[in-house]
Structures are given as C-alpha cells and as structure tokens.
Design a protein around this motif. Structure first.
Motif, short mmCIF file in Angstrom:
data_model
loop_
_atom_site.label_atom_id
_atom_site.label_comp_id
_atom_site.label_asym_id
_atom_site.label_seq_id
_atom_site.Cartn_x
_atom_site.Cartn_y
_atom_site.Cartn_z
N LYS A 128 0.83 -1.21 0.00
CA LYS A 128 0.00 0.00 0.00
C LYS A 128 0.86 1.26 0.00
O LYS A 128 0.56 2.23 -0.70
CB LYS A 128 -0.95 -0.01 1.21
N ILE A 129 1.95 1.24 0.75
CA ILE A 129 2.84 2.40 0.79
C ILE A 129 3.52 2.59 -0.57
O ILE A 129 3.65 3.72 -1.05
CB ILE A 129 3.87 2.29 1.93
N GLU A 130 3.93 1.52 -1.22
CA GLU A 130 4.51 1.63 -2.57
C GLU A 130 3.49 2.19 -3.55
O GLU A 130 3.83 3.01 -4.41
CB GLU A 130 5.06 0.29 -3.07
N ARG A 131 2.25 1.78 -3.42
CA ARG A 131 1.20 2.32 -4.29
C ARG A 131 0.98 3.79 -3.99
O ARG A 131 0.81 4.60 -4.91
CB ARG A 131 -0.10 1.52 -4.10
N ALA A 132 1.00 4.15 -2.71
CA ALA A 132 0.86 5.57 -2.33
C ALA A 132 2.01 6.38 -2.93
O ALA A 132 1.79 7.48 -3.45
CB ALA A 132 0.83 5.72 -0.81
N LYS A 133 3.23 5.84 -2.87
CA LYS A 133 4.38 6.53 -3.47
C LYS A 133 4.15 6.75 -4.97
O LYS A 133 4.42 7.83 -5.50
CB LYS A 133 5.67 5.71 -3.28
N GLU A 134 3.67 5.71 -5.63
CA GLU A 134 3.40 5.82 -7.07
C GLU A 134 2.37 6.91 -7.34
O GLU A 134 2.58 7.76 -8.21
CB GLU A 134 2.90 4.46 -7.58
N ILE A 146 -5.96 9.51 -2.27
CA ILE A 146 -5.08 8.35 -2.19
C ILE A 146 -5.45 7.50 -0.98
O ILE A 146 -5.53 6.27 -1.07
CB ILE A 146 -3.60 8.79 -2.13
N ALA A 147 -5.71 8.14 0.15
CA ALA A 147 -6.12 7.40 1.36
C ALA A 147 -7.40 6.61 1.08
O ALA A 147 -7.50 5.43 1.46
CB ALA A 147 -6.32 8.36 2.53
N PHE A 148 -8.35 7.22 0.40
CA PHE A 148 -9.60 6.53 0.07
C PHE A 148 -9.34 5.35 -0.86
O PHE A 148 -9.84 4.25 -0.65
CB PHE A 148 -10.60 7.50 -0.57
N GLN A 149 -8.55 5.58 -1.92
CA GLN A 149 -8.24 4.51 -2.88
C GLN A 149 -7.59 3.31 -2.21
O GLN A 149 -7.80 2.18 -2.62
CB GLN A 149 -7.29 5.03 -3.96
N LEU A 150 -6.75 3.58 -1.23
CA LEU A 150 -5.99 2.50 -0.57
C LEU A 150 -6.69 1.97 0.67
O LEU A 150 -6.10 1.21 1.43
CB LEU A 150 -4.58 2.99 -0.25
N ASN A 151 -7.94 2.37 0.86
CA ASN A 151 -8.77 1.82 1.94
C ASN A 151 -8.30 2.22 3.34
O ASN A 151 -8.44 1.46 4.28
CB ASN A 151 -8.85 0.30 1.81
N LEU A 158 -3.01 7.01 6.95
CA LEU A 158 -2.08 6.81 5.84
C LEU A 158 -0.76 7.53 6.12
O LEU A 158 0.31 6.93 5.95
CB LEU A 158 -2.68 7.34 4.53
N SER A 159 -0.82 8.76 6.56
CA SER A 159 0.39 9.53 6.83
C SER A 159 1.25 8.88 7.91
O SER A 159 2.48 8.83 7.78
CB SER A 159 0.03 10.96 7.24
N GLN A 161 1.33 5.62 8.77
CA GLN A 161 1.96 4.40 8.22
C GLN A 161 3.04 4.76 7.22
O GLN A 161 4.08 4.11 7.17
CB GLN A 161 0.91 3.49 7.57
N PHE A 162 2.80 5.76 6.42
CA PHE A 162 3.78 6.20 5.43
C PHE A 162 5.07 6.61 6.13
O PHE A 162 6.16 6.19 5.74
CB PHE A 162 3.20 7.36 4.62
N LYS A 163 4.96 7.41 7.17
CA LYS A 163 6.13 7.89 7.90
C LYS A 163 6.85 6.72 8.58
O LYS A 163 8.08 6.65 8.56
CB LYS A 163 5.73 8.94 8.94
N LYS A 164 6.08 5.78 9.15
CA LYS A 164 6.68 4.62 9.82
C LYS A 164 7.47 3.76 8.83
O LYS A 164 8.55 3.27 9.15
CB LYS A 164 5.58 3.79 10.48
N GLU A 165 6.95 3.59 7.62
CA GLU A 165 7.60 2.74 6.62
C GLU A 165 8.75 3.42 5.90
O GLU A 165 9.74 2.77 5.56
CB GLU A 165 6.58 2.25 5.58
N THR A 166 8.62 4.70 5.63
CA THR A 166 9.61 5.38 4.79
C THR A 166 10.52 6.33 5.56
O THR A 166 11.57 6.72 5.05
CB THR A 166 8.92 6.20 3.68
N GLY A 167 10.07 6.74 6.75
CA GLY A 167 10.83 7.74 7.50
C GLY A 167 10.51 9.16 7.06
O GLY A 167 11.09 10.11 7.57
N LEU A 168 9.63 9.30 6.09
CA LEU A 168 9.25 10.60 5.56
C LEU A 168 7.73 10.77 5.63
O LEU A 168 7.00 9.79 5.54
CB LEU A 168 9.66 10.72 4.08
N THR A 169 7.28 11.98 5.72
CA THR A 169 5.85 12.24 5.55
C THR A 169 5.56 12.19 4.05
O THR A 169 6.48 12.33 3.24
CB THR A 169 5.47 13.63 6.11
N PRO A 170 4.30 12.03 3.68
CA PRO A 170 3.98 12.06 2.25
C PRO A 170 4.44 13.35 1.57
O PRO A 170 4.93 13.32 0.44
CB PRO A 170 2.45 11.93 2.22
N THR A 171 4.33 14.48 2.26
CA THR A 171 4.77 15.76 1.69
C THR A 171 6.28 15.77 1.48
O THR A 171 6.76 16.21 0.43
CB THR A 171 4.35 16.92 2.61
#
Length: 185
Positions: A128-134, A146-151, A158-159, A161-171
């Motif tokens: 899901k995080i890779e899809r969010a990145k895409e 994006i949050a809606f699309q990825l359930n 989403l933000s 989990q994104f930060k936990k997985e990547t170390g970055l915020t989506p922004t």
C-alpha cells in the motif's frame, strides 16, 4: 496443469510470461499474477526444463515447492488487490485471502511468516505504501483521494503508516520521490 511463477507482479510480467509460453508452444487456459493454467495435463522433463530456463532468463522462477507456491499466490493476490483493483476492498484482508485461496487465514499467516520472515499484514502495508508513493509521484490525486483509494480510514492513518515505513511524511516524499520495484519487497 497449474504452474506457479515467482516475480510476476504486473501486467507487463503477465505479457512476458504469455510470450514465453507461446514461444514454447504451450496453450494456456488462464494467466494471472503468479499463476498459469496450461491446457496440457503435464509437461515432459525436457519441455519443463526449457520453460524453466526461458522464464529464468526474464527474471522469473518456476516454483516447485508447494509452500513457496502458496506464499507466491498470497503475494500475487495482495499485489493485484493493491496495485490493479479500481475499487477498495469491501472486506478485511484475512477474509479476502481465505476466500481467494480456499485456505483458512491462520494457516496462510503462519506459512507466510515462516517462509518470508514477515507478516502478511506488513507485506500488505508495504504494498500500500509503494502504491501511495506511485500515486504521489504522479501528482494527480490529493492525499485524501489516495487514502480513500488505498482503503485507509483517514489521511492521518495513511500519513502515520507512510512515515513509519519510509521515515518521511507524504509531503516530504513528494520532494524526494524514492520508489522501490515491487518484486524487491
């Protein structure tokens, strides 16, 4: 005859495998991520080895171990769900996988963890995080869309989990744009 193929993670992979099968004069009933159903009941050893070698040249692997094949099916269903479905999942992941693979989720979860050293849930989150990145890299959707699309239940979820997985915020990610190939996850 069913064959299970590792590293089939996208439609382009399916096309490559279909071409190999056509080149080997093998007729298919269906080709889906990680799985091919042939019209033939079996392959002789020579044909099997030729197919195996042709697939390896393209980065695919014929799976002979039933456990590895089932793990590959789990991964393929999750990749299909996250990257290729247009509608969000209407049930939970465990019910989805159990119905898709006709196996109880506890068995699937235990097998996946023992073979991969990772849980199904974490693999699902990684996808899901890779899809969010895409989707972020395309710049066509808001974070809310994006949050809606990825359930996800909310943008905050989403933000986080994104930060936990990547170390970055989506922004922050949008400024750096780092992505991984699906088969490396």
């Amino acid at each position: 005859m069913k064959l299970y193929i590792k590293n089939m993670v996208c439609d382009r992979c399916k096309m490559a495998v279909e071409k190999v099968l056509l080149d080997q004069h093998l007729q298919t009933v269906k080709v889906q991520l990680g799985e091919v159903e042939l019209r033939q009941e079996s392959l002789d050893e020579k044909a099997y080895q030729q197919l195996k070698q042709a697939l390896q040249q393209l980065g695919f692997e014929l799976l002979e171990d039933k456990k590895k094949a089932l793990v590959n099916q789990i991964k393929a269903r999750i990749v299909q769900l996250v990257h290729h479905n247009q509608e969000p999942l209407k049930t939970n992941l465990s019910a989805f996988l159990s119905s898709q693979l006709d196996t109880d989720y506890a068995s699937l979860s235990q097998l996946f963890s023992s073979e991969e050293g990772n849980t199904i849930e974490h693999y699902y989150i990684q996808q899901k995080i890779e899809r969010a990145k895409e989707l972020l890299s395309y710049g066509e959707f808001t974070l809310s869309e994006i949050a809606f699309q990825l359930n996800y239940s909310s943008v905050a979820h989403l933000s986080a989990q994104f930060k936990k997985e990547t170390g970055l915020t989506p922004t922050q990610f949008k400024g750096e744009l780092k992505r991984s190939s699906l088969d490396s996850l």
